[in-house]
Design an enzyme around this catalytic site. Structure first.
Site, short mmCIF file in Angstrom:
data_model
loop_
_atom_site.label_atom_id
_atom_site.label_comp_id
_atom_site.label_asym_id
_atom_site.label_seq_id
_atom_site.Cartn_x
_atom_site.Cartn_y
_atom_site.Cartn_z
NE ARG A 286 -3.87 4.55 5.92
CZ ARG A 286 -3.18 3.91 6.85
NH1 ARG A 286 -2.13 4.49 7.38
NH2 ARG A 286 -3.52 2.72 7.25
CE LYS B 78 3.57 -14.54 8.37
NZ LYS B 78 2.81 -14.73 9.59
CD GLU B 79 -1.11 -11.70 0.52
OE1 GLU B 79 -1.96 -11.31 1.32
OE2 GLU B 79 -0.77 -11.04 -0.48
CG ASP C 43 2.88 -12.01 54.76
OD1 ASP C 43 4.05 -11.97 55.17
OD2 ASP C 43 2.48 -11.38 53.74
CE LYS D 233 2.78 -1.33 4.27
NZ LYS D 233 2.52 -2.57 5.00
CG ASP E 150 6.30 -6.18 54.61
OD1 ASP E 150 6.38 -4.96 54.57
OD2 ASP E 150 6.94 -6.89 55.44
NE ARG F 172 -2.13 -0.31 3.71
CZ ARG F 172 -1.61 0.72 4.36
NH1 ARG F 172 -1.78 1.96 3.92
NH2 ARG F 172 -0.89 0.54 5.46
C1 GDG Z 1 -1.73 -3.98 8.35
C2 GDG Z 1 -0.34 -3.87 8.98
C3 GDG Z 1 -0.21 -6.37 9.00
C4 GDG Z 1 -1.85 -5.50 -2.00
N1 GDG Z 1 -1.94 -5.15 -3.28
C5 GDG Z 1 -3.02 -5.75 -3.76
C6 GDG Z 1 -3.59 -6.51 -2.76
N2 GDG Z 1 -2.86 -6.33 -1.67
C7 GDG Z 1 -3.07 -6.98 -0.37
C8 GDG Z 1 -1.98 -7.98 -0.11
C9 GDG Z 1 -2.02 -8.11 1.39
C10 GDG Z 1 -2.53 -6.75 1.84
O1 GDG Z 1 -2.99 -6.07 0.70
C11 GDG Z 1 -1.43 -5.92 2.47
O2 GDG Z 1 -1.18 -6.42 3.74
P1 GDG Z 1 0.12 -6.05 4.58
O3 GDG Z 1 0.21 -6.94 5.75
O4 GDG Z 1 1.30 -6.20 3.70
O5 GDG Z 1 -0.01 -4.51 4.98
P2 GDG Z 1 -1.12 -3.46 5.61
O6 GDG Z 1 -2.21 -3.21 4.66
O7 GDG Z 1 -0.33 -2.28 6.01
O8 GDG Z 1 -1.74 -4.17 6.92
C12 GDG Z 1 0.49 -5.08 8.59
C13 GDG Z 1 -1.65 -6.40 8.52
O9 GDG Z 1 -2.33 -5.21 8.91
C14 GDG Z 1 -2.39 -7.60 9.08
O10 GDG Z 1 -2.37 -7.64 10.47
O11 GDG Z 1 0.48 -7.45 8.41
O12 GDG Z 1 1.75 -5.01 9.20
O13 GDG Z 1 0.29 -2.68 8.56
O14 GDG Z 1 -2.92 -9.10 1.78
O15 GDG Z 1 -2.26 -9.13 -0.81
N3 GDG Z 1 -4.70 -7.26 -2.96
C15 GDG Z 1 -5.25 -7.26 -4.19
N4 GDG Z 1 -4.73 -6.52 -5.20
C16 GDG Z 1 -3.65 -5.77 -5.05
O16 GDG Z 1 -3.20 -5.10 -5.98
N5 GDG Z 1 -6.33 -8.01 -4.41
#
Ligand code: GDG
Length: 725
Positions: free
Chosen positions: A310, A378-379, A497, A277, A499, A272
């Site tokens: 944002r 992870k993805e 006791d 980032k 204290d 994002r």
């Molecule tokens: C917050 C925390 C924490 C991105 N581009 C596309 C797309 N995405 C999806 C990704 C992923 C998600 O957005 C981004 O997740 P992140 O974890 O990398 O980051 P944040 O949005 O900042 O999330 C973060 C998270 O909450 C969960 O607890 O890991 O640290 O900041 O899933 O795949 N999805 C699609 N198209 C895109 O172009 N469909």
């Protein structure tokens, strides 16, 4: 039947109007998938903002009715509320503070007012639906105040709070003018979850310093309610990514990417738009890499997806402009007629394209300067069913704690990052596979469903721990029955006791002197000839002697090293020696010299290192070090190391309060036995008592005692009631 309520800023749905018809599109996010097993359950519900401003009441009713079928319950927000609570307080104060950019924080009072108001709106939404016995799981930093607002109204409700972004160090968090209210808000929860251990550490240090809350490891006591803080590293829907990887649309996207990339290798980044980032550092590192390794010219491209986010917030707009400029500079400086170094997309893609990109990327470059978890990393791993590809991952992302087989980098080290790019591009297939297999196992096991299960399980555990502690809380009825038993008894023995049980703690132990009320209490107890009273303490016998020798009671000092029966002299326990003190004293002195505020208390057969006057945090750290050091001495000298309330005590393991109490109990037959104590040295006493004894723990901690009272004041109150005519 009790239900579960999920709460988050956004509902997992997008509202669109197509040809005048309102359509509800479920969101594809990992959190929504993971929590679907919860909120879709019968009677359960997810509460949040539907993502659209709906002004008119009639329209609101319609949305509400439509969403009801999906187990969703909307909280409607006005434009102004979104601006000040979400864009303002959440994204211009909490987000930069939690991501270590305090200079970006705008401590605007209007934002705070809106944050309070909207949190109240969410809480009211929950309160409309929640009943006693229900469980509420609140997600993320936009709703920090909600746990407290619920606890106020429904004290018995189960509340979990999970924060998806980092919790910053105390030094940063304390800069927020409303820090106490925010912490008080979160502390309304029974279980507080973060992604990593570091977040827990920071949170605990903030609540202990700012709120003066007591903590033992990750257990907090908040107004006598035990609260647990724990790490729950969030996972993704692994199976879904595996499935998507072979869908026909994904395969055709792969083909298209292959055609346009030709032979060039692909470095992929997806985020994002956000200053946390590390997007600019990544671009700098890539350009440096191209400069240092001309052999890669025309052989590698950076494919950078930045998802709009944002962009009404000024810092985001500026960042976007800066990225645009840097990307075009790099391309202008390096591109050839047949090669473009950076492909930059400022938009989002469907998941089938995302999966194709993940599968085609030789390297996935994840470089946040700070990230709670980071799901992209992870993805990428989950999508690599071919077990190939290299993940470069910032050590500042929570995910780096789990994915240790990635190439871990510091995102601020631009030259280091450029070198890592070389290492990644040159990595052998075998090594790639070895690392990828290990990471895939982790991502598969710690998936989103596992995360949800663990959190809910832990919340249940905390609740049942609270319940079992609560059942021990002395109720009016139990006190009545104790009084009845007491009155009927002819020969009573009572161990008290000192204290923490009869008096509170003072920074200076010698200041915790008995006060008039306590003397009155003891005198009243002692007036009754059927009572035998024993003060049982870890204190020096000289101190007890000075304070209590005028009273007709018995005393056990230094955990049993010294004992005194009324009208008899003090006696020493035989078989104890103090030769070991010569060895331990210098070690303790060394720690005292290094730690301002620390002091040593020497008793005949024990040494105590007190740190109650030491800077918060430093004392605990030094105490841990000291204990570690002393363990080595203690083992072969029959010594025991006790961790008390801000004190480490070393004493012979031949004595303890239980052994001492047992002597008194063996001396005679009593028809009423009672003991009161607050710390774990008193547990020894509780354990030697007969089955029908009344044992009372002072404070809300797990104990072998049958009953508990919250504080020493309640203990006094109860004892006064025993004496009342
Ligand atoms: C917050 C925390 C924490 C991105 N581009 C596309 C797309 N995405 C999806 C990704 C992923 C998600 O957005 C981004 O997740 P992140 O974890 O990398 O980051 P944040 O949005 O900042 O999330 C973060 C998270 O909450 C969960 O607890 O890991 O640290 O900041 O899933 O795949 N999805 C699609 N198209 C895109 O172009 N469909």
């Amino acid at each position: 039947m009790s239900k579960t309520i999920i709460v988050s800023n956004r509902l997992p749905v997008k509202i669109q109007v197509k040809n005048g018809e309102t359509v509800y599109k479920p969101s594809e996010g990992g959190l929504a998938t993971g929590l679907s097993s919860v909120y879709k359950g019968e009677g359960n519900v997810w509460i949040g903002w539907p993502g659209k401003i709906v002004k008119e009441e009639k329209a609101q009713e319609k949305v509400k009715a439509d969403l009801k079928d999906l187990n969703l319950y909307p909280v409607f927000l006005t434009r102004e509320e979104i601006d000040d609570y979400y864009e303002g307080f959440s994204n211009e104060i909490l987000w930069p503070i939690c991501h270590y950019v305090p200079s970006y924080a705008k401590f605007n009072h209007r934002y705070w007012e809106a944050y309070k108001k909207v949190n109240r709106k969410f809480a009211d939404g929950v309160l409309k639906l929640a009943e006693k016995g229900d469980t509420v799981w609140i997600n993320d930093y936009q709703l920090m105040l909600v746990p407290f607002l619920l606890r106020e109204k429904l004290p018995d409700i189960s509340v979990g709070y999970f924060q998806h972004i980092p919790f910053p160090s105390y030094e940063i968090f304390r800069q927020i003018p409303w820090r106490e209210s925010l912490l008080e808000g979160i502390l309304g929860a029974d279980l507080i979850g973060f992604h990593t251990y570091d977040d827990i550490r920071h949170f605990i240090s903030s609540v202990t310093r700012i709120m003066g809350v007591n903590s033992t490891a990750n257990h907090l006591i908040v107004h006598n309610r035990p609260v647990i803080v724990d790490a729950f590293p969030m996972g993704i829907d692994y199976e879904k990514f595996v499935e998507i990887s072979s869908l026909p649309r994904t395969r055709s996207n792969i083909k298209k990417i292959k055609q346009s990339a030709r032979e060039a290798k692909i470095i992929l980044s997806i985020d994002r738009l956000d200053y946390s980032k590390g997007i600019l550092q990544r671009l700098q590192a890539f350009e440096l890499f191209l400069k240092n390794h001309r052999e890669y010219k025309e052989k590698v491209s950076l494919l950078m997806v930045v998802v709009p986010s944002r962009d009404e917030v000024p810092q985001y707009r500026e960042l976007k402009e800066e990225i645009d400029r840097v990307v075009s500079d790099i391309n202008a400086r390096n591109q050839t007629l047949s090669w473009q170094p950076v492909f930059y997309f400022y938009r989002s893609f469907p998941v089938e394209m995302l999966s194709a990109l993940y599968q085609m990327a030789d390297v996935c470059l994840v470089t946040p300067k700070r990230d709670g978890m980071n799901l992209v990393s992870k993805e990428y791993v989950a999508s690599r069913v071919d077990e190939k590809g290299v993940l470069i991952l910032s050590e500042m992302a929570g995910a780096s704690k789990e994915l240790s087989e990635a190439l871990i980098i510091n995102p601020n080290d631009v030259p280091g990052l450029s070198n890592t790019l070389l290492e990644a591009l040159a990595m052998s297939r075998n090594e790639q596979q070895e690392r990828m297999i290990a990471m895939r196992k982790t991502v598969e096991k710690f998936n989103i469903h596992h995360w949800v299960k663990l959190f809910m399980q832990r919340l249940n555990e905390v609740k049942s721990m609270q319940r079992s502690l609560a059942t021990k809380q002395l109720s009016t009825n139990t006190v009545e029955s104790i009084i009845k038993k007491y009155k009927a008894a002819q020969k009573r023995i009572i161990f008290l006791d000192y204290d923490g049980t009869l008096v509170g703690f003072d920074v200076n132990p010698l200041m915790a002197r008995p006060d008039k009320e306590l003397f009155d209490l003891l005198s009243q107890l002692l007036e009754d000839e059927r009572n035998r009273l024993i003060l049982i303490s870890g204190r020096k016998y000289e101190t007890l002697d000075e304070w209590f020798s005028h009273l007709p009671l018995d005393m056990i000092a230094e955990h049993g090293a010294w004992t005194k029966k009324y009208e008899q002299p003090w006696r020493r326990y035989h078989g104890l020696n103090d030769a070991w003190k010569k060895e331990i004293m210098p070690v303790m002195e060394n720690y005292t010299d290094r730690t301002p505020g620390a002091f040593i208390e020497e008793k005949s057969f024990s040494l105590s290192w007190h740190y109650r006057k030491v800077e918060n945090g430093l004392g605990e750290q030094r105490a841990m070090e000291l204990e570690d050091n002393l363990k080595f001495f203690a083992e072969d000298r029959e010594l025991q190391i006790l961790q008390g309330e801000k004190v480490i005590e070393v004493k012979s393991n031949l004595i303890n309060k239980g052994k001492a109490a047992a002597f008194w109990l063996e001396e005679d037959d009593y028809d009423f036995t009672m003991a009161l104590g607050d710390d774990y040295t008193d547990e020894y006493t509780f354990r030697v008592l007969p089955d029908d004894a009344v044992s009372v723990k002072v404070g809300n901690k797990m104990s072998a005692a049958k009953y508990s009272v919250p504080t020493y004041k309640d203990a006094r109150k109860m004892l006064f009631r025993l004496c009342s005519k």
